[in-house]
Design a protein around this motif. Structure first.
Motif, PDB file in Angstrom:
ATOM      1  N   HIS A 290      94.652  88.155  36.668  1.00  0.00           N
ATOM      2  CA  HIS A 290      95.218  87.082  35.830  1.00  0.00           C
ATOM      3  C   HIS A 290      95.117  87.686  34.293  1.00  0.00           C
ATOM      4  CE1 HIS A 290      95.748  83.579  38.241  1.00  0.00           C
ATOM      5  NE2 HIS A 290      94.558  83.464  38.764  1.00  0.00           N
TER       6      HIS A 290
ATOM      7  N   GLU B 194      89.407  82.906  35.781  1.00  0.00           N
ATOM      8  CA  GLU B 194      90.011  83.980  34.759  1.00  0.00           C
ATOM      9  C   GLU B 194      89.825  83.488  33.268  1.00  0.00           C
ATOM     10  OE1 GLU B 194      92.001  81.988  36.793  1.00  0.00           O
ATOM     11  OE2 GLU B 194      93.716  81.380  35.614  1.00  0.00           O
TER      12      GLU B 194
ATOM     13  N   HIS C 128      91.605  89.373  42.307  1.00  0.00           N
ATOM     14  CA  HIS C 128      92.610  88.394  42.059  1.00  0.00           C
ATOM     15  C   HIS C 128      92.343  88.070  40.552  1.00  0.00           C
ATOM     16  CE1 HIS C 128      94.583  84.213  42.674  1.00  0.00           C
ATOM     17  NE2 HIS C 128      93.591  84.129  41.643  1.00  0.00           N
ATOM     18  N   GLU C 129      90.939  87.556  40.179  1.00  0.00           N
ATOM     19  CA  GLU C 129      90.698  87.121  38.853  1.00  0.00           C
ATOM     20  C   GLU C 129      91.046  88.144  37.997  1.00  0.00           C
ATOM     21  OE1 GLU C 129      90.110  84.102  38.639  1.00  0.00           O
ATOM     22  OE2 GLU C 129      89.656  83.805  40.539  1.00  0.00           O
TER      23      GLU C 129
ATOM     24  N   GLU D 245      99.493  82.075  39.990  1.00  0.00           N
ATOM     25  CA  GLU D 245      98.377  82.201  41.071  1.00  0.00           C
ATOM     26  C   GLU D 245      98.848  82.777  42.347  1.00  0.00           C
ATOM     27  OE1 GLU D 245      95.366  81.634  40.775  1.00  0.00           O
ATOM     28  OE2 GLU D 245      95.377  80.398  38.922  1.00  0.00           O
TER      29      GLU D 245
ATOM     30  N   TYR E 186      99.222  78.681  45.620  1.00  0.00           N
ATOM     31  CA  TYR E 186      98.778  80.194  45.816  1.00  0.00           C
ATOM     32  C   TYR E 186      99.303  80.743  47.122  1.00  0.00           C
ATOM     33  CZ  TYR E 186      94.577  78.737  42.881  1.00  0.00           C
ATOM     34  OH  TYR E 186      93.814  78.745  41.798  1.00  0.00           O
TER      35      TYR E 186
HETATM   36 ZN   LIG Z   1      94.008  82.673  40.355  1.00  0.00          ZN
END
Ligand SMILES: [Zn+2]
Length: 602
Positions: free
Chosen positions: A301, A274, A297-298, A331, A397
């Protein structure tokens, strides 16, 4: 409204500025502000060399410390980028060489007494295509600012322009802000400058708008993602951006760039990374359905970790490791929201989202290390093994993803459905990022306690800094679910793997196990099991081994340059497995919390 406000400001400015002008004799001699402007030239393609020129202007101090970062935020590994630097020189305005002194690794002290400006020049060998490295090939060049740009001590808020000099016919796309000159980009401060990747050369570009803002999908090499698939992926990316933006009241950037490489990373830094208004990813295969999970997900961020961020990383210290006990939030919650946003965007079903919650429970509870390493501790220790295997560990995570669901449900329950984890995310964004500061564990506990009117220190003591097993049944029960645990016979092959875009990398092989007997070695890349192709279906292939317990399977592996096939018996072991089930006679209160938890529109 805006016009009226402007007029009033002008009057105000005039009144206060006039006496300042009169009373300040030095005003007319006021120096221009310190800045560093760069030229990045793709100098020699065959030798993979960038030539970087840093023009340091308006210096007003006897000595200046310049540093190159040792790491790239988000990829928690020290890389020491100076190892790629050649012919580092500093000259004055007349071109005379100055001799800087290295006072720390990668930090040079330059005697600048009486000098208004200096020029720093060096070559940079860009030979590794990876998330935290730079690369030059005959078709393209790629880098992120951390590899090439120098931090001037005490001038972190100074702006920079970057002019690119590339072979003819090459295009440029950068997360940096455009200027009227297509070859020049700009950054308001050093942290933005180094958080922006740039690609030059030949690539495919798909542009689309979300909330009236331009979004660019950059895919390399050309032709790797067909136009149809790029369009399909863009629609999905737009839905994810809207679903996530709804939590925070919109998208906080002027543009966003998605850099996707359809090739193997050339170090362990594969996967995705990210940045402030972009991310970079290596994709297995041109399959939007598969790629959207990583993208979601990215993208999350851009708020969680790029904007609201643990206090230990505010500001980032680029010279060394930045340990924080909060990566389980940075995360883990990003994992949780990556999955939740796909559900809210209509790209995953409710059972699929619940399956991701279930997978996080199983991921934590099936790992022996969960009884020894708390989420806070696994966060701090990430620097030991971020992209190398460790003997004994658990992923923050997964731990954080699990805690994300548990905290979301607890907040919903304790606030009678009034508040949820979304409100905590928004509070971290507004009360910390927008006020220019990082947050601590205590800050977060205070926010959760405020929404729930309950003291959450106990929750953190047990599950965040401690290793207690949560009562899943109670917490999932708030939403009318129960968690059934049973002893399962699970497939055991006698090796561990780590997800990497090159395939699944074998990180350890059990002594005397069936895999070792068949000749499997640490470092092998697992490509497939029988007819199942890991490059196409990812790690989920391994769950299918369950059906083959007691049988022999063919493992396709890549070792150095050669591919091999090994004949291995699938063994088994017993472990606890957890399944989320609906409570058949859930109360109205439970169903209200459930619908509130899983509501789609914000
Ligand atoms: Zn990540």
């Amino acid at each position: 409204m805006i016009k009226k406000y402007r007029q009033r400001s002008l009057v105000f400015l005039f009144v206060v500025a006039l006496p300042l002008l009169v009373s300040s004799p030095t005003f007319s001699q006021k120096r221009d502000a310190f800045r560093i402007d760069y030229t990045v030239k793709v100098a020699i393609i065959d030798a993979q060399l960038f030539h970087v020129t840093a023009d340091v202007k308006n210096i007003n101090e006897p000595q200046l410390d310049l540093s190159l970062p040792t790491w790239t935020p988000g990829w928690y590994t020290v890389e020491n980028y100076f190892k790629n630097v050649l012919r580092f020189t500093v000259t004055d305005a007349k071109g005379n060489r100055l001799q800087p002194r290295m006072i720390r690794k990668q930090t040079w002290r330059v005697d600048t007494k009486g000098l208004d400006g200096i020029k720093v020049e060096f070559d940079y060998r860009a030979s590794v295509l990876a998330l935290n490295q730079a690369k030059i090939t005959k078709d393209f060049a790629f880098f992120t600012g951390t590899e090439l740009f120098l931090e001037a001590a005490k001038h972190r808020t100074s702006p920079s322009n970057v002019r690119f000099d590339v072979p003819s016919g090459w295009k440029i796309i950068s997360a940096l802000k455009e200027t009227s000159d297509p070859m020049t980009f700009t950054a308001p401060d050093y942290d933005t400058l180094v958080d922006c990747p740039t690609e030059m050369g030949r690539f495919d570009l798909t542009q689309f708008q979300v909330e009236g803002k331009p979004h660019y999908l950059v895919t390399t090499p050309t032709g790797a993602l067909s136009k149809d698939k790029a369009d399909q992926f863009s629609v999905m990316l737009g839905k994810v951006a809207s679903a996530q933006g709804a939590i925070f009241g919109g998208l906080p950037y002027e543009k966003y760039v998605y850099f996707y490489f359809f090739s193997r990373p050339e170090s362990n830094a594969g996967g995705a990374l990210e940045h402030l208004n972009s991310h970079v990813a290596f994709a297995f295969s041109p399959n939007p359905e598969f790629m959207i999970g990583t993208a979601s997900h990215e993208f999350f961020h851009l708020w969680n970790v790029k904007r609201f961020r643990p206090a230990e990383m505010w500001p980032y210290d680029y010279s060394r490791e930045n340990e924080t006990p909060l990566l389980w939030v940075s995360e883990g919650f990003t994992n949780y929201y990556g999955s939740l946003a796909l559900y809210r965007a209509g790209l995953r079903t409710r059972p699929q989202f619940l399956a991701s919650v279930e997978a996080a429970i199983n991921g934590v509870e099936s790992n022996e290390a969960r009884s020894y390493i708390s989420p806070a501790d696994s966060s701090v220790s990430t620097w030991v093994g971020y992209d190398t295997p460790v003997a004994f560990g658990i992923s923050y995570y997964t731990q954080g993803q699990n805690l994300g669901a548990l905290l979301d449900l607890s907040i919903l329950h304790d606030s009678g459905g009034k508040f949820a984890l979304d409100d905590v995310m928004l509070a971290l964004y507004r009360d910390f990022y927008q006020k220019g500061r990082g947050f601590t564990t205590e800050d977060m506990i205070a926010i959760v306690s405020r929404f729930t009117k309950r003291d959450y220190h106990d929750f953190y003591r047990k599950y965040v800094s401690g290793v207690e097993v949560p009562s899943y049944d109670t917490i999932l029960g708030y939403a009318g679910y129960k968690v059934e645990s049973s002893s399962l016979k699970t497939a055991e092959m006698g090796f561990d793997v780590d997800d990497s875009p090159a395939g699944l990398k074998i990180t350890s092989v059990v002594d005397g196990g069936s895999a070792q007997k068949a000749g499997l070695r640490t470092g092998d890349i697992l490509l497939g099991v029988d007819e199942l192709d890991i490059r196409k279906d990812g790690a989920s292939v391994l769950t299918r081994l369950q059906e083959r317990i007691g049988r022999r399977v063919k493992l396709a592996v890549k070792r150095a340059a050669a591919d091999e096939t090994l004949d291995v018996e699938v063994g088994s072991r017993s472990e606890m497995g957890y399944k989320i089930r609906e409570i058949p006679d859930a109360t109205a209160e439970q169903l209200t919390i459930r619908e509130r938890w899983l509501r789609v529109s914000h």
